[in-house]
Each structure stands twice: as C-alpha cells, then as structure tokens.
Scaffold this motif. Structure first.
Motif, PDB file in Angstrom:
ATOM      1  N   ARG A 527       0.727  -1.127  -0.022  1.00  0.00           N
ATOM      2  CA  ARG A 527      -0.109   0.054   0.008  1.00  0.00           C
ATOM      3  C   ARG A 527       0.962   1.289  -0.046  1.00  0.00           C
ATOM      4  O   ARG A 527       1.142   1.813   1.085  1.00  0.00           O
ATOM      5  N   ALA A 528       1.177   1.683  -1.139  1.00  0.00           N
ATOM      6  CA  ALA A 528       2.099   2.928  -1.091  1.00  0.00           C
ATOM      7  C   ALA A 528       1.353   4.185  -1.362  1.00  0.00           C
ATOM      8  O   ALA A 528      -0.031   3.976  -1.369  1.00  0.00           O
ATOM      9  N   ASN A 529       1.973   5.170  -1.109  1.00  0.00           N
ATOM     10  CA  ASN A 529       1.456   6.544  -1.251  1.00  0.00           C
ATOM     11  C   ASN A 529       2.002   7.411  -2.287  1.00  0.00           C
ATOM     12  O   ASN A 529       3.049   6.859  -3.019  1.00  0.00           O
ATOM     13  N   GLY A 530       1.974   8.473  -2.454  1.00  0.00           N
ATOM     14  CA  GLY A 530       2.395   9.495  -3.416  1.00  0.00           C
ATOM     15  C   GLY A 530       3.067  10.664  -2.629  1.00  0.00           C
ATOM     16  O   GLY A 530       2.385  11.028  -1.571  1.00  0.00           O
ATOM     17  N   SER A 545       6.400   4.638   0.673  1.00  0.00           N
ATOM     18  CA  SER A 545       5.884   3.565   1.271  1.00  0.00           C
ATOM     19  C   SER A 545       6.365   3.347   2.729  1.00  0.00           C
ATOM     20  O   SER A 545       7.380   3.882   3.273  1.00  0.00           O
ATOM     21  N   LEU A 546       5.776   2.339   3.391  1.00  0.00           N
ATOM     22  CA  LEU A 546       6.076   1.740   4.709  1.00  0.00           C
ATOM     23  C   LEU A 546       5.928   2.794   5.851  1.00  0.00           C
ATOM     24  O   LEU A 546       5.015   2.578   6.714  1.00  0.00           O
ATOM     25  N   VAL A 547       6.259   3.872   5.906  1.00  0.00           N
ATOM     26  CA  VAL A 547       6.099   4.816   6.963  1.00  0.00           C
ATOM     27  C   VAL A 547       5.962   6.067   6.620  1.00  0.00           C
ATOM     28  O   VAL A 547       6.482   6.637   5.636  1.00  0.00           O
ATOM     29  N   LEU A 590      11.173   7.434   0.381  1.00  0.00           N
ATOM     30  CA  LEU A 590      10.778   7.709  -1.044  1.00  0.00           C
ATOM     31  C   LEU A 590      11.420   6.530  -2.028  1.00  0.00           C
ATOM     32  O   LEU A 590      12.223   5.812  -1.556  1.00  0.00           O
ATOM     33  N   ASP A 591      10.618   6.385  -2.999  1.00  0.00           N
ATOM     34  CA  ASP A 591      11.308   5.637  -4.051  1.00  0.00           C
ATOM     35  C   ASP A 591      12.605   6.061  -4.723  1.00  0.00           C
ATOM     36  O   ASP A 591      12.965   7.317  -4.210  1.00  0.00           O
ATOM     37  N   GLY A 592      13.311   5.321  -5.619  1.00  0.00           N
ATOM     38  CA  GLY A 592      14.503   5.853  -6.081  1.00  0.00           C
ATOM     39  C   GLY A 592      14.596   6.974  -6.737  1.00  0.00           C
ATOM     40  O   GLY A 592      15.351   7.989  -6.590  1.00  0.00           O
ATOM     41  N   GLY A 593      13.252   7.300  -7.439  1.00  0.00           N
ATOM     42  CA  GLY A 593      13.191   8.453  -8.494  1.00  0.00           C
ATOM     43  C   GLY A 593      13.069   9.509  -7.399  1.00  0.00           C
ATOM     44  O   GLY A 593      13.457  10.675  -7.747  1.00  0.00           O
ATOM     45  N   GLY A 594      12.197   9.676  -6.338  1.00  0.00           N
ATOM     46  CA  GLY A 594      12.196  10.527  -5.417  1.00  0.00           C
ATOM     47  C   GLY A 594      13.398  11.082  -4.566  1.00  0.00           C
ATOM     48  O   GLY A 594      13.570  12.046  -4.402  1.00  0.00           O
ATOM     49  N   LEU A 595      14.082   9.958  -4.345  1.00  0.00           N
ATOM     50  CA  LEU A 595      15.419  10.311  -3.503  1.00  0.00           C
ATOM     51  C   LEU A 595      16.291  11.090  -4.521  1.00  0.00           C
ATOM     52  O   LEU A 595      16.966  11.954  -3.948  1.00  0.00           O
ATOM     53  N   ALA A 596      16.350  10.324  -5.851  1.00  0.00           N
ATOM     54  CA  ALA A 596      17.362  11.324  -6.646  1.00  0.00           C
ATOM     55  C   ALA A 596      16.962  12.603  -6.804  1.00  0.00           C
ATOM     56  O   ALA A 596      17.935  13.234  -7.163  1.00  0.00           O
TER      57      ALA A 596
END
Length: 689
Positions: A527-530, A545-547, A590-596
């Motif tokens: 259950r991801a968010n954005g 995700s997660l927290v 964040l996912d990889g794109g968000g962290l980048a």
C-alpha cells in the motif's frame, strides 16, 4: 586513531587465503609455479590451523608452519600470518565443555563448525592468547611478514552463564549503580525493577524475546546486550593483539570484517585495528551500489585510511541456495571497484580449492585439477599482471565533501523496536540514499554520528533513531556554517538507552528542522502513497511506502506533499533555512526516483554534482595523493559507455594519454584509471567554514 606507527606495504597486495597445511608438501611447489604465473605475491596462512599447531593442550607443533613460512620466503611471497584462533580444536571442547557456545534458545552446542567458542570462556581466553603469543614470538622477525591476521570473521553470540556474568560486570561499568540502570532501562515498565545484579540475564528467547531476535519486550536491555556481545568479542581480539605486540611492534594487526554485519559495531572495533580489512561477497550481480557503500564504510571506519580487501571469491561462492559464477570481466571489475574506494589490496579466498567439506565447491585460484588454463585462472593472471601499474595509488586517499552517517546503535534500535513498521530496513535505506548520491558522480565518506563535520558541505543522516548528547548542537553548527543536513523519518526519536525523548518529534532536532511530527502512519509494503514534489525538486510525483510522518511545519518550507490517504496535501518533504545553511527532512521512505530528485537537488545547490553524473552503467570514484588525482571509471552496464574526460590524464591501465574533452569509451566491465594533476582539497569549490 590508537596504535603505534606501523610499516605498511607500498604495493597493491595480490593473493589471498592459502591453506597448505591441508595438502601434502609436494603440492606446494606446483602451487608456487602457478602463483608465479598469476603474479600472486601475498598469502594469508594459518587461519584455521589450530588443531595442527596445538594437537593437545600441552603440545605445540610448529613444524608444518615452519615449513610453510620457509617455502613462502624461498618462493618470494609476502605473508599475512593468522593466529589460527577462529575454530577451536576438538580436544579443547572435550576438556573444557564451557568453551562451546549456548545459543539464543538456550541450547549448549556440541563441538562442530567454526565460530564455535564462547568469548567469556577462561579456557578459550587463556589458550587463544597463548597460541597467538607463541606464533608472534616465533615468527615476528620474518622479513617477508606484512600483516598479522587475528582470528577470522569474528561473529556470533553466546548466551551461557559465563557470558551472563560478564554481561553483569559490563553493566556495572556502564551504568555504575542499579538505580541508574533501572532508570536507563525504564524498568518500572512490566515490573522489571532490578534489586540485585544477579537478577539480570542475557536478552534471549528465554528472557525478553519472542518470535526471534528482532522482537524484544525491553529495547534498553536488548540494546545493551548487543553492545556487550560486540565488546566481548572485541575483548578477545584485544587480548591477542596485546600478545602480538609484546613481540612485534611495527607490523600492522587486523581482523577481517564482514561489511554491514549487524552483530558487531565496527566503529568501536576500528580504532584498535592498524588497518581495516574486510571480506566482500556481494549478494548478487546487481549490488554494485551496496558494495561501493560498504567499501566506503570500511574506509570510513578509520577516518579515511586505506583498507585491505582481505577476501573475495575468484568466481562463485558456495554458501547460498544458488551460487552463480562471476561472468567474464566481473572479477576484475569488482577488484578495481575495491581499489577505487580505498583498498590497497586485492586478495581472494581461496588459493587452492578445498578437497572436501563445506567449501569444496567454493571457487579458487587453483581448481581441483590444478589447471592454469581455466577462465578463472586466466582472468586472475591477467589482473595480476596489471595491478603493479597502480602501485603509485597505494596510500592515496579519497577527498569527499559529502558524508553519510552510519550508526550501529540506531541500526539495532530501528530493527528491534516495536512499531511503527517491521519492514523498515536500516541497510536498505542507507543503500537507497547512497545510490541517489553516488549516481551524481559524488564520492561519499561514511562517518559515525559524533564525527567532526569540518570540511563537509552535505551530511546525510537517514534513520538516525538514537541521538547522542551533543550531536544536535554539532548538526546546528554545521548548518549555520553553510552546510546542508538531510535526515528523515524515525530519526532523533530516542536517547542512547532507546528511551523516547520527552518532547516533540524529532526530539532535539525539532528546532533545527523547523517541524513537528504529529503522528507516524505505517502501511503494508503493497500500500504505497505518493509525494508531489515542488517545482524546485522537479515537480514530479513519486511513490513512497512503509512509514509516513504527518509533518507540521514550524517555520520550514514544504517542498513535497502527500497525494493520498487522509493526510493528502500535507507536508512530506521540508527544508528549514538556518544561518547560511539548510536542514532537510524526508518524512517518508521515497522510491529511487524521489530520492534522486531530492538529494540530487541538495547536491546541485551545493555545487557538488560531478561531470559524469547519471551516466548509465558508469561508476566513478577518486583517490588523491599529494600530486595526483586518480579517477576510476568503471562500467557496470551491459553496453559500452562513452564520456568526455573532464581533465587531462593518463590511463594507468592502457597507458593512453587523454586531453580534457577527449572521448573515452569503456566496454562492458571495462575500467580506466586516469592519473591527472591534483588541484587540492577544494578543487571543486568547497566552501570554507
């Protein structure tokens, strides 16, 4: 760092673990011939030779080790000599049953395997030190000795009564009084107030745990037990080192570490090693970022000092469910990756394939047939012919303006704490942040949380769950002086005893970050968010995700907002400008794109993004001597990589000269090492603080 000056080798050590005591003497000459063909110059010997060297408690027999050392001297090899104390001989376990370990479930083990000793056993302590001392006394003056190798891959935990008693003594030194201990552990919870030291037992399945080692009723108790277990093995190391130092004062002493190995706090160990060494066995072929980070950790343990790659597989390992071979070129690529990040050695396990037991199918320089025409041997021989071209790199260091904080206490605390999510992985989070930064053509130093931050422009501190006294003030001075601090979810939640700070979250960092976390939501991984990022961060929406921290700005700017759930539209990413710098907070994973996007912006605003940033498949790393910069370019991709070089230099491997702007093309697994002029510490415009 502690320790008297030692003599370090001035060449890239090439070779690895060699066990000639497991083979007839007539095999040794053939081994030497093959070692010559492969340019093998350094051999680690004696690692598991205890039962050969001491067949009974009152009998020592160094005949085989004498012949080994004489043979290696005669054939021109350097020696890293082990103390042989990693696996006890059978007679010891029979005569002293307390030498064997008691496991997490309270079972006393029979003799078997390795890592099979109790660190608190008086018999093990006495006999291991005695053996180390005899070896040091006998071989300290070998002219070809370049290192002492104590034990091997220290690890595991014993829960016996001897360890329980030692734990209680360790606690007396740490806490002083039972009143202090009860306060620090918050023992009124669940009626745990201790009135006698002997009431305290190891944190195990029989006491505070359920559902395994990561589930504990008392984080403070378990955290101290984990610290003690690390220190107990460190005590064994220090006792053997002291025995060696009574006879050998200038040869470096080490033990081989295992990268991100959770049970041992390597920062506590590193100050006692003369050189850090470690064994690199990546979990899969796509782990180059994790491996690069681990090399940087090993370099960072002793403040940037070069380390030794003590072990790697020539091809496949044998310890996993599936063990693929290293494809052509990968062994060479990964070897140069180690050197790029600070290693002054390329060493393997094993030199000759074991004829039996658990490592008989583990790859080796020399296979069971003793052939020199295998692909693995040919690649090792080719690398051995190349490595001397990098002799001038030995001793050079990395110069980084970006630091990543790694903290074993926080690692332990995050993963043993109840709530908010058991799915948060400390190391996976570190790797994700590191990958985003390293892709920007940025070198990274790894630091403990209380390190001096002078000279850094960006400090990353993900999941810094436990905050030590004085760190918040150090971070604030860093930011006010112009630095950028980036931290995030679950950070600064607890003190060193894992008791929550009795203040707004994130504790002592609340004012610096300019936020207050009202709640922290957690959801299943599926259950991801954005997070919708502000235009300054690229304006895209990325998954998280997660927290999920519900962040209330208290002066900070909002640069990213959640897109879903009841907190849609609220702050997820913030920045607080303080003095000349900024403090960033990432309230979710964040996912990889968000962290980048976020971390790339931080680096760009600090002027740190390098000329080779985001080149698909390409990894870069730099080392510096007084006069030269050594730029390593490594192609981990499946296709060719072409770049325009940023400065004139000579490729030490090919001998080709490049002018600034010239095109350099690397095939898959290709490597170049460009030597150019060093512009000094601030060559890319580091601010002065």
């Amino acid at each position: 760092m502690k320790g008297a000056p030692v003599r370090m080798p001035n060449t890239v050590l090439y070779g690895g673990d060699y066990n000639p005591e497991q083979w007839p003497d007539e095999v040794w000459d053939e081994d030497a011939r093959l070692f010559d063909l492969a340019s093998i110059d350094t051999l680690t010997v004696g690692v598991f030779a205890w039962s050969k060297l001491q067949p009974a408690e009152d009998v020592y027999d160094f005949g085989v080790l004498d012949r080994i050392t004489e043979h290696l001297a005669r054939t021109g090899r350097k020696i890293i000599l082990a103390t042989a104390t990693a696996a006890v001989p059978p007679w010891m376990a029979r005569r002293y049953p307390e030498v064997t370990r008691v496991d997490f479930e309270g079972r006393r083990h029979h003799y078997g395997q390795r890592h099979n000793f109790c660190p608190s056993s008086p018999a093990y302590q006495r006999l291991s030190v005695a053996l180390a001392e005899r070896i040091a006394e006998r071989y300290a003056d070998l002219p070809n000795l370049v290192g002492w190798h104590i034990n091997n891959e220290y690890g595991g935990t014993c829960y016996c009564e001897l360890c329980a008693a030692a734990f209680r003594e360790w606690l007396r030194e740490r806490h002083g009084t039972l009143d202090a201990l009860n306060h620090n552990w918050n023992t009124p919870f669940w009626s745990h107030v201790f009135t006698d030291w002997d009431e305290i037992v190891p944190s195990s399945a029989l006491s505070e745990h359920w559902r395994g080692p990561n589930h504990t009723a008392f984080q403070g108790i378990t955290l101290d037990w984990m610290r003690f277990a690390s220190d107990a093995l460190l005590g064994n190391f220090l006792a053997e080192k002291a025995a060696i130092r009574r006879h050998s004062t200038d040869i470096p002493v080490t033990t081989n570490m295992m990268g991100f190995y959770r049970p041992l706090d390597y920062f506590r160990w590193a100050e006692h090693l003369d050189v850090v060494s470690w064994d690199n066995y990546p979990p899969d072929a796509n782990s180059q970022d994790r491996t690069a980070l681990t090399h940087d950790l090993m370099r960072g343990l002793r403040g940037g000092q070069p380390f030794w790659l003590m072990e790697q597989a020539p091809s496949q390992v044998a310890c996993r469910d599936v063990n693929p071979v290293k494809p052509p070129g990968v062994m060479r690529l990964w070897s140069y990756q180690a050197v790029a990040h600070g290693s002054d050695s390329v060493l393997f396990f094993q030199m000759r394939a074991s004829r039996g037991a658990s490592e008989k199918l583990f790859s080796a320089v020399i296979n069971h047939a003793g052939r020199s025409d295998t692909r693995t041997f040919r690649e090792i021989a080719d690398l051995g012919a190349e490595l001397p071209r990098l002799a001038e790199v030995v001793g050079s260091r990395t110069r980084s303006r970006v630091a990543l904080v790694v903290d074993w206490d926080s690692w332990w605390a995050v993963e043993i704490s109840d709530g908010p999510s058991r799915h948060v992985s400390y190391v996976r989070t570190l790797v994700d942040w590191y990958s985003a930064v390293h892709a920007c053509d940025v070198d990274v130093d790894v630091l403990p949380q209380d390190a001096d931050l002078t000279g850094y422009d960006v400090v990353l501190a993900p999941l810094l769950h436990l905050l030590r006294d004085g760190v918040a003030e150090r971070f604030e001075r860093f930011v006010r002086g112009g630095g950028s601090l980036v931290t995030g979810v679950l950070s600064a939640r607890s003190d060193i005893h894992d008791n929550a700070f009795l203040m707004d979250v994130p504790g002592p960092l609340t004012g610096l970050l300019g936020i207050r976390v009202d709640e922290t939501d957690a959801q299943v991984p599926e259950r991801a968010n954005g997070v919708a990022l502000d235009a300054e961060l690229g304006g895209a929406t990325h998954s998280c995700s997660l927290v999920f921290d519900l962040v209330l700005p208290q002066g900070a700017e909002v640069l990213g907002r959640y897109t879903g759930d009841f907190y849609a539209g609220t702050a997820a990413i913030t920045r607080n400008r303080v003095g000349a710098g900024s403090a960033w907070y990432l309230g979710t994973q964040l996912d990889g794109g968000g962290l980048a996007a976020v971390l790339g912006t931080v680096l760009d605003q600090a002027g740190l993004v390098g000329p080779y940033a985001h080149t698909a498949g390409l990894e870069t790393a730099r080392r510096y001597s007084a006069d030269h910069r050594y730029l390593f370019l490594l192609n981990h991709g499946d296709g060719e990589v072409s770049v325009s070089v940023d400065a004139a230099g000579t490729d030490l491997l090919s001998g080709r000269d490049f002018a600034a702007g010239d095109k350099l093309t690397l095939p898959p697994t290709g490597v170049a090492v460009l030597r150019g002029a060093s512009a000094g510490r601030d060559e890319t415009g580091s601010r002065t603080r």
